[in-house]
Design a protein around this motif. Structure first.
Motif, PDB file in Angstrom:
ATOM      1  N   ARG A 321     -15.433  30.592  49.290  1.00  0.00           N
ATOM      2  CA  ARG A 321     -14.715  29.964  50.413  1.00  0.00           C
ATOM      3  C   ARG A 321     -13.224  29.840  50.093  1.00  0.00           C
ATOM      4  O   ARG A 321     -12.364  30.076  50.949  1.00  0.00           O
ATOM      5  N   GLU A 325     -10.225  31.635  52.174  1.00  0.00           N
ATOM      6  CA  GLU A 325      -9.230  30.756  52.797  1.00  0.00           C
ATOM      7  C   GLU A 325      -7.820  31.084  52.319  1.00  0.00           C
ATOM      8  O   GLU A 325      -6.874  31.151  53.109  1.00  0.00           O
ATOM      9  N   VAL A 328      -6.283  34.181  53.847  1.00  0.00           N
ATOM     10  CA  VAL A 328      -5.793  33.969  55.212  1.00  0.00           C
ATOM     11  C   VAL A 328      -4.379  33.400  55.198  1.00  0.00           C
ATOM     12  O   VAL A 328      -3.554  33.707  56.074  1.00  0.00           O
ATOM     13  N   MET A 329      -4.072  32.608  54.177  1.00  0.00           N
ATOM     14  CA  MET A 329      -2.822  31.855  54.128  1.00  0.00           C
ATOM     15  C   MET A 329      -1.680  32.578  53.426  1.00  0.00           C
ATOM     16  O   MET A 329      -0.530  32.169  53.536  1.00  0.00           O
ATOM     17  N   ASN A 387     -10.472  40.046  48.514  1.00  0.00           N
ATOM     18  CA  ASN A 387     -10.981  38.874  47.810  1.00  0.00           C
ATOM     19  C   ASN A 387     -11.190  39.150  46.321  1.00  0.00           C
ATOM     20  O   ASN A 387     -10.887  38.304  45.481  1.00  0.00           O
TER      21      ASN A 387
END
Length: 476
Positions: A321, A325, A328-329, A387
Motif C-alpha cells: 500500500r 501510494e 501516486v504522489m 513499484n
C-alpha cells in the motif's frame, strides 16, 4: 564453567547411517537417542549455569531479549542475521538441492530440503530431498472430506488467516497423535513419531488449503488449478493459486517463463521464511500450545492466529500500500529528491516507513537481500514495474534518511520491504492473502521444533509471573 568439548558433545548431531534414499522419519529415528542423551547430560551436569540476567524492563516490556527458550533449528544474530542449523541464507542457496526441473539455472532450493535440514541438522542429498517432496505430494493430494466441506462453506469475505486457522484446527479430527494419546496406548518415547506424522501431514495439506482459501476469495470457490503429485510442494501452491502456465483457469495468463519465475519466487519465499528463532509470536505460540500436548493441528492453528497480528505477519501488505501510494504522489520512482522529501514528511508526521527496522537485526535483513537479488536477476521482467523500481530505490535512500533522523535502531530494510510487492507484480493482488503464503512457509520451523520437543520429552511451558506489588518490592 562448561568445557568446550562438553558443549560440542552436547550439540553433536550424528550422521544417519545407510543409503541416501532413507526417509526423513528413519533418519530422525537414528538421531533422537543421541540427542536425548545429550540433553539429559546438559540438564544433569550444567542445569545451574546462568544465562544472563532478566530485568524489570524486560518483564514488563514483552520479555524482549530474555534468553529462556530452547530452539533446535535456527538462531538469529543482530549482525549476522538468520542461520538455519548454523547455515546462512547464502550457504543454503549454495548447498541445498534445487528442483531438477529448473531450466534456467535461476531456481531456488526446494523448501523440502530446508525442512530436512531443520529436522536433522544435515544437508540432504538430492535423492533425499526428492523423496521427501514425493512423500509430501502423496500425503497432500486431497484434504480430508470434512475439512474440504468446511472450507467450501466459509464466507468468501472471511479473513484469509481465519480461514487457514479454521482449516488447520479442523484437521485435528484426523490427528494420529491425539487418537493414540486418547486411547492411552502410547508411551512418552513414542510421542514424537505420531507428532512427526501429524506435522508432515499438516505441511503436505497446505498447498490444498492455500488454494482453497484463494479460490474462496477470488473465484467463489471455483478451483483455479490442479494438484500434481509429480511436482514439488511450492509448485503445487502456485498451481492451486492458478499461477502456472499449465492451469486452464489461470487468471493471469502467465507465459512459461513468468510461470517458472513465479514458482521460483515461491520456492525462495517459502524457503527463507520457514523459521526465525523461537521467540517470534507464531513460533512461540505453536511451541507453547504444543507443550500442553496439544496436537500439531491445534498448535499450529494457534500459531497462525498469532501470525495474523498486524505486528507480526501483516507488514508485507502495508509495504505494498505504501509503495503504491508513494508512486501516486511522486513524479518518478527514480527521483531520489522527491523520495527523500516524501520520507521526511512521513517522519515529521510521526509516521513510520513500512518495511524498515527489525526487533532484533541491526543490519539489512539477509532475507530482503535474497528477495532483492531475485528481482535484480530478472531486469527485463521488472523494468516497467514502478513499484518494484521504487522498492529498490527506497533501499538506497531510506537508510540514509533514517540514520539522519536518528531515532531508529535499525534503519535498514527487512524482508517485508520486497516480498509483498514481488507477489503483487505477478498478480497476487489480494493483500490480506500474503500472510497465508507466509503461514505455509512458517509451518516448517515450529513444527520441526514440536517434533523435537516430544522427542526430547520437554515439559509444559510455565514461566513465573509477577504482579505490580512484587515488581515494586524489587525496586526498594
Amino acid at each position: 564453567m562448561i568445557h568446550s568439548h562438553a558443549m560440542r558433545r552436547a550439540f553433536h548431531c550424528t550422521k544417519a547411517a545407510g543409503s541416501s534414499s532413507v526417509g526423513l522419519k528413519q533418519v530422525l529415528q537414528d538421531l533422537i537417542p543421541q540427542r536425548k542423551h545429550d540433553i539429559l547430560e546438559l540438564k544433569k551436569n550444567y542445569g545451574n549455569v546462568k544465562i544472563g540476567d532478566i530485568t524489570i524492563g524486560s518483564v514488563i516490556g514483552g520479555m524482549r531479549g530474555n534468553t529462556s527458550m530452547f530452539w533446535q533449528g535456527t538462531s538469529l544474530d543482530a549482525y549476522e542475521g538468520i542461520k538455519f542449523q548454523g547455515k546462512t541464507i547464502g550457504d543454503c542457496q549454495r548447498l541445498l538441492p534445487k528442483s531438477p526441473k529448473d531450466s534456467n539455472g535461476k531456481g531456488n532450493f526446494l523448501p523440502e530440503s530446508m525442512l530436512w535440514l531443520l529436522m536433522t541438522g544435515e544437508v540432504p542429498s538430492i535423492e533425499q530431498a526428492l523423496h521427501l517432496s514425493a512423500e509430501l505430494a502423496a500425503r497432500g493430494r486431497q484434504l480430508p472430506d470434512y475439512t474440504d466441506k468446511l472450507m467450501s462453506n466459509l464466507p468468501s469475505g472471511m479473513h484469509p488467516m481465519t480461514q487457514l486457522a479454521i482449516g488447520l484446527a479442523s484437521m485435528n479430527k484426523g490427528s494420529e497423535f491425539a487418537r493414540k494419546y486418547e486411547k492411552g496406548d502410547i508411551g512418552k518415547n513414542e510421542y514424537w513419531e505420531y507428532v512427526f506424522d501429524d506435522a508432515i501431514n499438516l505441511i503436505a495439506a497446505l498447498p490444498q488449503l492455500t488454494g482453497k482459501i484463494y479460490s474462496n476469495i477470488v473465484a467463489g470457490g471455483k478451483p483455479l488449478g490442479q494438484f500434481r503429485e509429480d511436482c514439488d510442494w511450492s509448485y503445487n501452491i502456485c498451481s492451486l493459486l492458478g499461477m502456472t502456465s499449465e492451469d486452464s483457469c489461470n487468471r493471469q495468463n502467465l507465459d512459461g517463463k513468468q510461470s517458472e519465475d513465479f514458482v521460483n519466487l515461491m520456492r525462495l519465499y517459502t524457503g527463507i521464511h520457514v523459521d526465525h528463532e523461537g521467540g517470534n509470536v507464531s513460533a512461540h505460540t505453536t511451541h507453547l500450545v504444543g507443550s500442553a500436548l496439544s496436537d500439531p493441528y491445534l498448535s499450529y492453528s494457534s500459531g497462525i492466529m498469532g501470525l495474523a497480528g498486524p505486528l507480526h505477519g501483516l507488514a508485507a501488505q502495508e509495504v505494498v500500500r505504501f509503495l503504491i501510494e508513494m508512486n501516486v504522489m511522486i513524479s518518478s520512482p527514480q527521483s531520489g529528491r522527491e523520495i527523500e522529501q516524501y520520507l521526511w514528511n512521513l517522519l515529521r508526521c510521526k509516521r513510520v516507513i513500512p518495511g524498515y527496522g527489525h526487533a532484533v537485526l541491526r543490519k539489512a535483513d539477509p532475507r530482503f537481500i535474497a528477495m532483492l537479488d531475485f528481482a535484480k536477476a530478472r531486469p527485463e521482467e521488472f523494468a516497467q514495474d514502478k513499484n518494484v523500481i521504487l522498492m529498490e530505490k527506497l533501499s538506497e535512500i531510506a537508510p540514509k534518511v533514517l540514520k539522519e533522523h536518528g531515532k531508529t535502531k535499525n534503519p535498514y530494510p527487512n524482508v517485508d520491504s520486497a516480498s509483498g510487492i514481488l507477489f503483487y507484480h505477478y498478480g497476487v493482488t489480494e493483500l490480506l492473502f500474503f500472510t497465508v503464503i507466509f503461514g505455509c512457509s512458517r509451518s516448517m520451523g515450529p513444527l520441526t521444533q514440536l517434533v523435537w520437543d516430544r522427542a526430547l520429552g520437554l515439559p509444559i511451558e510455565r514461566p513465573k509471573s509477577l504482579d505490580f506489588k512484587s515488581l515494586g518490592a524489587l525496586c526498594r
